[in-house]
Enzyme design. Sequence first.
Site, PDB file in Angstrom:
ATOM      1  N   ASP A  53       0.840  -1.194   0.000  1.00 13.33           N
ATOM      2  CA  ASP A  53       0.000   0.000   0.000  1.00 13.33           C
ATOM      3  C   ASP A  53       0.880   1.251   0.000  1.00 13.33           C
ATOM      4  OD1 ASP A  53      -2.058   1.793   0.261  1.00 13.33           O
ATOM      5  OD2 ASP A  53      -2.947   0.869   2.034  1.00 13.33           O
ATOM      6  N   ASP A  54       0.826   2.028  -1.069  1.00 10.60           N
ATOM      7  CA  ASP A  54       1.597   3.287  -1.170  1.00 10.60           C
ATOM      8  C   ASP A  54       3.103   3.051  -1.273  1.00 10.60           C
ATOM      9  OD1 ASP A  54      -0.835   4.527  -0.848  1.00 10.60           O
ATOM     10  OD2 ASP A  54      -0.269   5.732   0.883  1.00 10.60           O
ATOM     11  N   CYS A  86      -5.957   4.540  -3.348  1.00 13.18           N
ATOM     12  CA  CYS A  86      -6.116   3.153  -2.888  1.00 13.18           C
ATOM     13  C   CYS A  86      -7.311   2.427  -3.492  1.00 13.18           C
ATOM     14  CB  CYS A  86      -6.219   3.128  -1.364  1.00 13.18           C
ATOM     15  SG  CYS A  86      -4.696   3.587  -0.511  1.00 13.18           S
TER      16      CYS A  86
END
Length: 501
Positions: A53-54, A86
Amino acid sequence: MIHRRRLPRPTSAALFCLVLALALVGCSGGGGKGGDPKAAAPGKPNIVFVLTDDLSWNLIAHMPQVRDMQAKGLTFDNFFVADSLCCTSRSTILTGKYPHNTGVRTNFPPDGGYRVFKSHGGEQASFGAGLQRAGYRTAFLGKYLNGYQPGDRQGGPAPYVPPGWSEWYVTGNGYPEYNYNLNENGRLVHHGQAPQDYLTDVLSGKADDFVQRAAAAGKPFFMEVATFAPHGPFVPAPRHAGALPGVRAPRTPAFNEADVRDKPSWLRAHPILRSPGLQGIERGFRDRARMVQAVDEMIARLRRTLAAKGLDKDTYLVFGSDNGFHMGEHRLAGGKMTAFDTDIRVPYVVVGPGVEAGGRTGAIVQNTDLAPTFLDIAGAAVPPATDGRSLVPFLRGARPPDWRTAALVEHVKPPPSPQDPDRQDSSPGAPPTYNALRLPDALYVEYQNGEREYYDMTRDPHQLDNLGGRLPRDRQRQLSALLYALTHCSGAGCVSAGRTR
């Protein structure tokens, strides 16, 4: 009732890999979306997909397992997300569709979030169901979609598990890495503040357990492990809290850009970053680098288990991220959502049998391509509504001659919300709604307010000199027409729309 359970602290290790198989010959060739059934090998490869994530490209230097995967497998150097946010990116990953076709444009209703994904048929269109129909045991662990609540029963007797998943270990707010509830196959389990509750480690233990059980069952499997790391608030595992003391945020030419007078109005308003903002960037980047240590350990652990169980010979491992992240570039403190490469260009690495060691490809690929790749590997039908194409030819060392030459990025500016985990970059200073093209040698952006950006990526790889106001009229018309075609495409139409020549 919420069941409280303490897991033994998992050993350090990790996996960021996708398990395909020697049966790559059964996957798509040429330029088609699906494979040739006549060429299919009898076995079905396993697939393990680790989605972070990221995670930005500049963190790979701090992940030795991922670097080892690069040495032993294939790196996609030009992998772009269709929106650096996201929920939109994950919806595209699950379905193989651009945001304008998933209906998911932001993290929360009315323009996005889990419920919008579900109401637009996203769960039925996701690759999980197709893999199950192809005989796969499927598992999903970690982060699903923004707005998903692990305890939501949706009218049923137990916490809801979406269709397509044989095993389900998913939470909603796992960003702090502690004090969360996991929906474990319809049973809610609480994890607290103890060191062994650190979410990335819990996922590592469950992923390892699934692989061991799958090995014993002898049935092909697909497993997605979707970590919350390294998303903010940047909480490393306790054992890594003091690691990497000398790490600093990379100083590229774009860092704290000196002159932004040529940039669009939303960015021209940003002042030069000064202390304590710069100090915050240093701390944030260091903690992000610390967070991915647990992910890297998870990758190592899974790779060891696959080898010990004899599964590495017919398992492909994929590592990637839902979007990138900027920290200091172009005077932007911390966040995403821009069309700059810091945000839209993300790492993707594949290892497995049949994948040449140390391979790299500069082809323009997107997160629309993951769902058809997984289905193609499994010998399953790729739905006609899929906008992306299978990447299996690249895993076999080939590049289809009619491959796309333009990536589409489409972003809707979300309204500020205190519930949005990405609110740090949805303030009034964030980019307004835009559509963009990422070409092999250029970036072209059209904003809703009429402003434009154009960067020559050959001469200006750090996107410092905006030539949007100096583009020849014919070139601008050509790019605008291509952008229009892509933002209105669907299914096979996206294949032709993504080619500039």
